[in-house]
Design an enzyme around this catalytic site. Structure first.
Site, mmCIF file in Angstrom:
data_model
loop_
_atom_site.group_PDB
_atom_site.id
_atom_site.type_symbol
_atom_site.label_atom_id
_atom_site.label_comp_id
_atom_site.label_asym_id
_atom_site.label_seq_id
_atom_site.Cartn_x
_atom_site.Cartn_y
_atom_site.Cartn_z
ATOM 1 N N HIS A 277 -1.751 7.466 13.852
ATOM 2 C CA HIS A 277 -2.039 6.036 14.051
ATOM 3 C C HIS A 277 -0.915 5.342 14.796
ATOM 4 C CE1 HIS A 277 0.462 4.395 10.678
ATOM 5 N NE2 HIS A 277 0.090 5.462 10.010
ATOM 6 N N ASP A 289 6.405 6.724 10.318
ATOM 7 C CA ASP A 289 5.043 6.311 9.960
ATOM 8 C C ASP A 289 4.520 5.301 10.970
ATOM 9 O OD1 ASP A 289 2.684 5.862 8.587
ATOM 10 O OD2 ASP A 289 3.592 4.533 7.112
ATOM 11 N N GLU A 323 -4.380 1.662 11.101
ATOM 12 C CA GLU A 323 -4.467 2.433 9.863
ATOM 13 C C GLU A 323 -3.824 1.687 8.701
ATOM 14 O OE1 GLU A 323 -2.975 5.229 6.739
ATOM 15 O OE2 GLU A 323 -1.850 3.899 8.061
ATOM 16 N N GLU A 324 -2.738 0.962 8.979
ATOM 17 C CA GLU A 324 -1.919 0.419 7.904
ATOM 18 C C GLU A 324 -2.595 -0.687 7.099
ATOM 19 O OE1 GLU A 324 0.490 1.772 6.743
ATOM 20 O OE2 GLU A 324 1.692 2.768 8.275
ATOM 21 N N ASP A 351 0.116 12.259 9.625
ATOM 22 C CA ASP A 351 0.515 10.937 9.134
ATOM 23 C C ASP A 351 1.352 11.064 7.872
ATOM 24 O OD1 ASP A 351 0.791 8.238 8.772
ATOM 25 O OD2 ASP A 351 -1.208 7.930 7.926
ATOM 26 N N HIS A 421 7.423 2.567 5.197
ATOM 27 C CA HIS A 421 7.169 1.120 5.173
ATOM 28 C C HIS A 421 8.436 0.278 5.004
ATOM 29 C CE1 HIS A 421 2.716 1.781 3.688
ATOM 30 N NE2 HIS A 421 2.983 2.358 4.860
#
Length: 455
Positions: A277, A289, A323-324, A351, A421
């Site tokens: 992503h 990520d 995606e997030e 991912d 994140h």
């Protein structure tokens, strides 16, 4: 005699096939480790473009950049696929502190994705610590109303597979809806992180079925600060906590999945997808990520072009958007695929970071799983040994076809949640060689599925 001859010929053909595959995998790994572009692509994504939250300028720049890079590879087709995505913005840097004995102890926090803002002057209230959504319901309105609910159940350190530890704690991140029902004024959540540090970890949260007028602000607090707050609450249950954030959700924005493909030479109607992503959270630059997964997926096609490999089936790289905080890219890709009556036989997603690859997880029936596991000896020279059953990743999960196998790259996960994140998810957290080994491992699996298909 004829039976013996047949068995001998069959055994010989298997050995020849294995020998050919061994040679091809060696070429793939050699290409990835000596002639790859993935690390320089990641450098550009991370350091020139930066964070790529859906709807942001960074996301738009990443679409333009990756499309241009795919076009340099000489693929048969490169194009954009429109998708409307959410546009949540963080606003000014969040402020939080513990108030005790007329002293302010500042602590690191960050708003969770999709949260509303606090009032302009912030929120100040007493804190009640809980360890589950169930506990909130048990405490009820009498003990929750007017307070900030502090979800403080750590990820389980005893779990060897850290994704399981994450799965066992992440429901707290969407605890604002549950707390609001009992009159809470805000929630703070212990960051989804196995180590103790000062980096708060964001991530998407959802309010559930409560009406919008009942939404309350929610933020993540660093693990060190969570430990401190918990300790101070035991000493002084009446302490207060101050929280201020200015995030908001704007109108949806037009964005794109970025797609490139090599058309199959024998059965082009059969499609194999490899992807990651393109969007990322906004605190760091999204290198782990999922910048890593994006450039590894692009590198799969680069490897095949470098080696002059002409696949039997169509191989398509898809860089999914959003995606997030919505998974709109994966859903849109499936929607268009169904409209076009496309036949996907295999899908592979990366991912889980750019760490050393250990193997794959497969969403598959038992027949195809057994077939895949028969390939393990080909991967063992590269220390790839884990071939297990599991669920597909977020972006390829919506894909449906009459018969399809889905897989996720499985890198070593022990350090992934140190960065996930958080503001330290940056380019220097990714090792060049580990990234390249992951790309080679993905290309090897794609090659084998291209050669032998699915049952």
């Amino acid at each position: 005699m004829y039976k013996f001859l047949f068995i001998s010929l069959l055994f010989t053909s298997i050995l020849v096939g294995q020998s050919q595959d061994e040679k091809m995998l060696k070429k793939i790994y050699n290409s990835a480790l000596t002639n790859s572009k993935c690390y320089s692509w990641l450098d550009d994504l991370s350091n020139d473009i930066g964070s790529r939250l859906s709807g942001s300028t960074g996301a738009a720049k990443a679409v333009i950049y990756t499309k241009a890079q795919l076009e340099t590879l000489g693929l048969d087709r490169v194009y954009l696929q429109e998708v409307m995505v959410p546009h949540w913005v963080r606003g000014e840097k969040e402020v939080a502190y513990i108030l005790i004995n007329n002293k302010k102890i500042t602590v690191p926090i960050c708003a969770l994705g999709g949260s509303i803002a606090t009032p302009k002057k912030g929120v100040t209230a007493e804190v009640i610590e809980v360890h589950s959504l169930k506990e909130v319901a048990e405490l009820g309105t009498e003990k929750i109303k007017g307070k900030i609910v502090f979800y403080n159940r750590p990820m389980d350190n005893a779990q060897i597979e850290t994704m399981n530890a994450y799965g066992g704690a992440v429901d707290q991140r969407s605890g604002a809806g549950a707390a609001s029902k009992y009159g809470a004024v805000a929630t703070i959540v212990r960051s989804m992180n196995l180590r103790l540090d000062d980096f708060p970890h964001t991530g998407a949260q959802r309010y559930g079925d409560i009406p919008k007028e009942q939404y309350i602000p929610t933020a993540a607090i660093s693990t060190n600060a969570a430990e401190l707050l918990s300790k101070m609450l035991k000493q002084n249950p009446n302490l207060k906590f101050y929280l201020k954030q200015s995030c908001q959700t704007l109108e949806d924005v037009l964005s794109y999945n970025v797609i490139g493909e090599i058309k199959g030479s024998e059965t082009p109607e059969k499609i194999m997808v490899v992807g990651g992503h393109l969007d990322s959270w906004d605190l760091g630059d999204g290198s782990q990520d999922d910048g890593a997964g994006v450039v590894q997926s692009m590198e799969v096609l680069n490897i095949f072009k470098n080696l002059g490999y002409k696949p039997k089936n169509t191989i398509r790289v898809v860089l999914f958007m959003n995606e997030e905080n919505g998974a709109k890219g994966g859903k849109k890709y499936e929607e268009i695929s169904k409209q076009n009556n496309e036949n996907h036989i295999f899908a592979l997603e990366s991912d889980a970071g750019g760490f050393t690859p250990r193997g794959f997880t497969f969403q598959s029936d038992e027949v195809n799983l057994a077939k895949v596991q028969s390939w393990k000896p080909l991967f063992e020279p590269y220390l790839i040994q884990s071939f297990t059953k599991g669920e597909a990743g977020t972006d390829i999960s919506p894909l449906t076809s009459k018969n399809i196998v889905k897989a996720d790259l499985f890198p070593d996960s022990q350090r992934y949640f140190d960065y996930h994140h958080a503001a330290n998810d940056k380019f220097d957290a990714v090792n060049k060689r580990e990234l390249e080994l992951g790309a080679a491992t993905m290309a090897s699996l794609i090659y084998l599925f291209d050669q032998y298909g699915i049952e």
